[in-house]
Design a protein around this motif. Structure first.
Motif, mmCIF file in Angstrom:
data_model
loop_
_atom_site.group_PDB
_atom_site.id
_atom_site.type_symbol
_atom_site.label_atom_id
_atom_site.label_comp_id
_atom_site.label_asym_id
_atom_site.label_seq_id
_atom_site.Cartn_x
_atom_site.Cartn_y
_atom_site.Cartn_z
ATOM 1 N N ASP A 88 67.979 72.676 -16.963
ATOM 2 C CA ASP A 88 66.605 72.597 -16.129
ATOM 3 C C ASP A 88 65.467 71.974 -17.173
ATOM 4 O O ASP A 88 65.106 72.925 -18.271
ATOM 5 N N ILE A 89 65.277 71.022 -16.996
ATOM 6 C CA ILE A 89 64.171 70.307 -17.945
ATOM 7 C C ILE A 89 62.815 70.268 -17.061
ATOM 8 O O ILE A 89 62.466 69.625 -16.368
ATOM 9 N N PRO A 90 61.665 71.285 -17.688
ATOM 10 C CA PRO A 90 60.508 71.247 -17.100
ATOM 11 C C PRO A 90 59.596 69.964 -17.254
ATOM 12 O O PRO A 90 59.812 69.443 -18.552
ATOM 13 N N VAL A 91 59.126 69.468 -16.208
ATOM 14 C CA VAL A 91 58.513 68.205 -16.510
ATOM 15 C C VAL A 91 57.001 67.978 -16.104
ATOM 16 O O VAL A 91 56.094 66.861 -15.891
ATOM 17 N N THR A 92 56.504 69.298 -15.974
ATOM 18 C CA THR A 92 54.855 69.595 -15.584
ATOM 19 C C THR A 92 54.261 70.424 -16.319
ATOM 20 O O THR A 92 52.912 70.765 -16.029
ATOM 21 N N THR A 93 55.030 71.159 -17.248
ATOM 22 C CA THR A 93 54.545 72.277 -17.957
ATOM 23 C C THR A 93 53.503 71.587 -19.102
ATOM 24 O O THR A 93 53.676 70.607 -19.525
ATOM 25 N N PRO A 94 52.709 72.522 -19.845
ATOM 26 C CA PRO A 94 51.806 71.973 -21.023
ATOM 27 C C PRO A 94 52.546 71.518 -22.302
ATOM 28 O O PRO A 94 52.219 70.504 -22.594
ATOM 29 N N ASP A 95 53.659 72.314 -22.425
ATOM 30 C CA ASP A 95 54.507 71.702 -23.484
ATOM 31 C C ASP A 95 55.156 70.143 -23.282
ATOM 32 O O ASP A 95 55.178 69.543 -23.990
ATOM 33 N N TYR A 96 55.649 69.899 -21.793
ATOM 34 C CA TYR A 96 55.908 68.628 -21.681
ATOM 35 C C TYR A 96 54.653 67.539 -21.776
ATOM 36 O O TYR A 96 54.859 66.658 -22.526
ATOM 37 N N LYS A 97 53.723 67.853 -21.064
ATOM 38 C CA LYS A 97 52.381 67.096 -21.257
ATOM 39 C C LYS A 97 51.872 66.705 -22.746
ATOM 40 O O LYS A 97 51.617 65.741 -22.839
ATOM 41 N N GLN A 98 52.089 67.772 -23.281
ATOM 42 C CA GLN A 98 51.609 67.690 -24.698
ATOM 43 C C GLN A 98 52.699 66.713 -25.575
ATOM 44 O O GLN A 98 52.271 65.898 -26.284
ATOM 45 N N ARG A 99 53.811 66.699 -25.221
ATOM 46 C CA ARG A 99 54.851 66.156 -25.890
ATOM 47 C C ARG A 99 54.820 64.586 -25.487
ATOM 48 O O ARG A 99 55.227 63.672 -26.177
ATOM 49 N N PHE A 100 55.056 64.512 -24.063
ATOM 50 C CA PHE A 100 55.056 63.041 -23.435
ATOM 51 C C PHE A 100 53.898 62.580 -22.964
ATOM 52 O O PHE A 100 54.193 61.157 -22.433
ATOM 53 N N ARG A 101 52.888 63.155 -22.420
ATOM 54 C CA ARG A 101 51.807 62.721 -22.156
ATOM 55 C C ARG A 101 51.491 62.089 -20.875
ATOM 56 O O ARG A 101 50.667 62.386 -20.180
ATOM 57 N N ASN A 102 52.425 61.377 -20.283
ATOM 58 C CA ASN A 102 52.567 60.898 -19.239
ATOM 59 C C ASN A 102 53.510 61.581 -18.232
ATOM 60 O O ASN A 102 54.769 61.995 -18.667
ATOM 61 N N PRO A 103 53.443 61.266 -16.854
ATOM 62 C CA PRO A 103 54.306 61.958 -15.731
ATOM 63 C C PRO A 103 55.644 61.654 -15.713
ATOM 64 O O PRO A 103 55.804 60.311 -16.104
ATOM 65 N N TYR A 104 56.561 62.454 -15.237
ATOM 66 C CA TYR A 104 57.808 62.022 -14.636
ATOM 67 C C TYR A 104 57.688 62.234 -13.349
ATOM 68 O O TYR A 104 57.165 63.141 -12.534
ATOM 69 N N VAL A 105 57.933 60.850 -12.588
ATOM 70 C CA VAL A 105 57.758 60.838 -11.028
ATOM 71 C C VAL A 105 58.911 60.348 -10.393
ATOM 72 O O VAL A 105 59.870 59.524 -10.997
ATOM 73 N N VAL A 106 58.831 60.725 -9.070
ATOM 74 C CA VAL A 106 59.885 59.964 -8.132
ATOM 75 C C VAL A 106 58.928 58.968 -7.071
ATOM 76 O O VAL A 106 57.966 59.678 -6.559
ATOM 77 N N VAL A 107 59.374 58.006 -6.603
ATOM 78 C CA VAL A 107 58.643 57.219 -5.642
ATOM 79 C C VAL A 107 59.873 56.670 -4.922
ATOM 80 O O VAL A 107 60.640 56.274 -5.019
ATOM 81 N N HIS A 108 58.954 56.208 -3.557
ATOM 82 C CA HIS A 108 60.008 55.326 -2.764
ATOM 83 C C HIS A 108 59.965 53.917 -3.273
ATOM 84 O O HIS A 108 58.780 53.501 -3.628
ATOM 85 N N ARG A 109 60.833 53.401 -3.488
ATOM 86 C CA ARG A 109 60.938 51.983 -4.037
ATOM 87 C C ARG A 109 60.017 50.872 -3.325
ATOM 88 O O ARG A 109 59.568 50.170 -4.144
#
Length: 399
Positions: A88-109
């Motif tokens: 389980d990899i959180p991708v909206t937490t403060p730790d994630y944002k501090q480390r990777f800065r940008n979001p992980y997203v899903v989009v309709h192609r």
């Protein structure tokens, strides 16, 4: 600019259109040649890691991509038979944002494709021609000429081939073969209202790893749609990419699957399938004024959901280099700078593919190895991907 100053791009997918935008930002003239009768995308979902926003934000399209995206809370791996959460990899937490800065997203192609296409149509110096299937090319020393299936020819200062896994231009430059891996993918999008209210992780990106198969699902269009991809060992390898009925072929594969997963598989359209393949890594994908980009250069399996990510990084990198060097030197340097990162992605995707599909005692060992895995452990494993790249930004672009 004259035709002799125009850069030809074969392929109007995500990599080709991003490259066209980036080159336009430098004041260059670009001609995109797309084989389809219109610039469009397959209507399914796509995942984009934080690494792509280094390019998108510098091109000024990052906010438009964010506006059409969904932002999952986590990326999850689940055992397909037991339903046990393995990763389980959180991708909206403060730790994630501090480390990777940008979001992980899903989009309709189709949605992200339209964002990039609209930007190309507005950008000065970008021309798009459809029904232009490039079948061959000639490097004439001071320019490049391409020939299309219908006999038309186009000339430009250079050629960037973003024509995908089955690239015809790669055939001339590299002369290798596709590497089918014995799996096929089935894709379906359903209304979110058709998903049971108590279905686990329906707002996350979830991969169910089973013996010889996996299923990925996530929300699209702000939670109104549910994207499902089911991947199985090929039950009918002689059929190829055809419309055939596979329900009976694959039912035995997931006979022991968790009931929640079976409820999702029951919604699948198993008629249309895509044969999954990649190619072996190569060190060089340029020759003279011609260069490959994206899947034409380094096609990857979907294990890390980074096929589009690598192509978008390519777009930023190659545009940077064209600010510094002439075409031949820039293309040679592009191959050199991107070869190791993309080769690692290709090879690790193969390793992880096996990891997803372990059977028997190998599956038990895999699950045991993942016991106690923390989000920090996962971040460390993904850091080379999500914080990687070779400075894939466009120095002359708008911030």
């Amino acid at each position: 600019m004259s035709t002799s100053d125009t850069i030809l791009i074969s392929g109007g997918g995500l990599g080709g259109l991003t490259t066209a935008i980036a080159l336009s930002r430098q004041g260059r003239s670009v001609h995109v040649l797309e084989q389809a009768h219109e610039i469009s995308a397959i209507g399914y979902g796509i995942q984009l890691g934080p690494n792509v926003f280094n390019v998108f934000d510098r091109l000024g399209v990052g906010d438009a991509v964010r506006a059409i995206a969904d932002f999952p809370d986590s990326v999850v791996m689940t055992d397909a038979d037991s339903g046990e959460t393995l990763i389980d990899i959180p991708v909206t937490t403060p730790d994630y944002k501090q480390r990777f800065r940008n979001p992980y997203v899903v989009v309709h192609r189709a949605d992200i494709h339209n964002v990039l296409l609209d930007e190309c149509l507005k950008a000065p110096g970008v021309e798009i021609t459809v029904n232009a299937c490039v079948t061959s090319h000639e490097d004439l020393g001071d320019r490049v000429r391409v020939t299309c299936a219908d006999g038309r020819t186009f000339e430009g200062a250079a050629l960037i081939a973003a024509d995908g896994l089955k690239s015809r231009i790669r055939d001339a430059l590299v002369n290798d073969k596709l590497h089918p891996i014995g799996y096929v993918a089935h894709r379906t999008i359903v209304d979110m209202k058709d998903i049971p209210a108590d279905f686990p992780h329906k707002k996350d990106v979830v991969l169910w790893g089973g013996p010889g198969y996996h299923v990925v699902h996530y929300p699209l269009r702000h939670g109104t749609l549910f994207n499902i991809v089911a991947v199985f060992k090929d039950p009918a390898p002689n059929h190829g990419d055809q419309y055939v009925t596979h329900e009976e072929d694959v039912q035995h594969v997931y006979a022991n699957a968790h009931p929640a997963l079976k409820s999702i598989l029951a919604l699948m359209d198993l008629e249309r399938r895509w044969v999954i393949a990649d190619r072996n890594p190569v060190r060089q994908w340029n020759r003279g004024r011609v260069v490959l980009l994206g899947d034409a250069a380094h096609p990857v399996l979907q294990s890390y959901a980074q096929g589009a990510g690598m192509a978008i990084e390519d777009a930023g990198c190659i545009t940077n280099l064209l600010e510094q060097y002439d075409y031949e030197r820039a293309f040679a340097e592009f191959s050199k700078r991107r070869a190791m990162r993309t080769a690692r992605m290709q090879l690790e995707c193969r390793d992880v593919w096996k990891f997803y599909h372990e059977e028997g005692i190998e599956r038990d060992v895999r699950n045991m190895r993942l016991e106690g895995r923390t989000s920090e452990d996962s971040y460390k494993c993904l850091d080379w991907i999500w914080n990687g790249g070779t400075n894939p930004v466009v120095s002359g672009a708008a911030a």
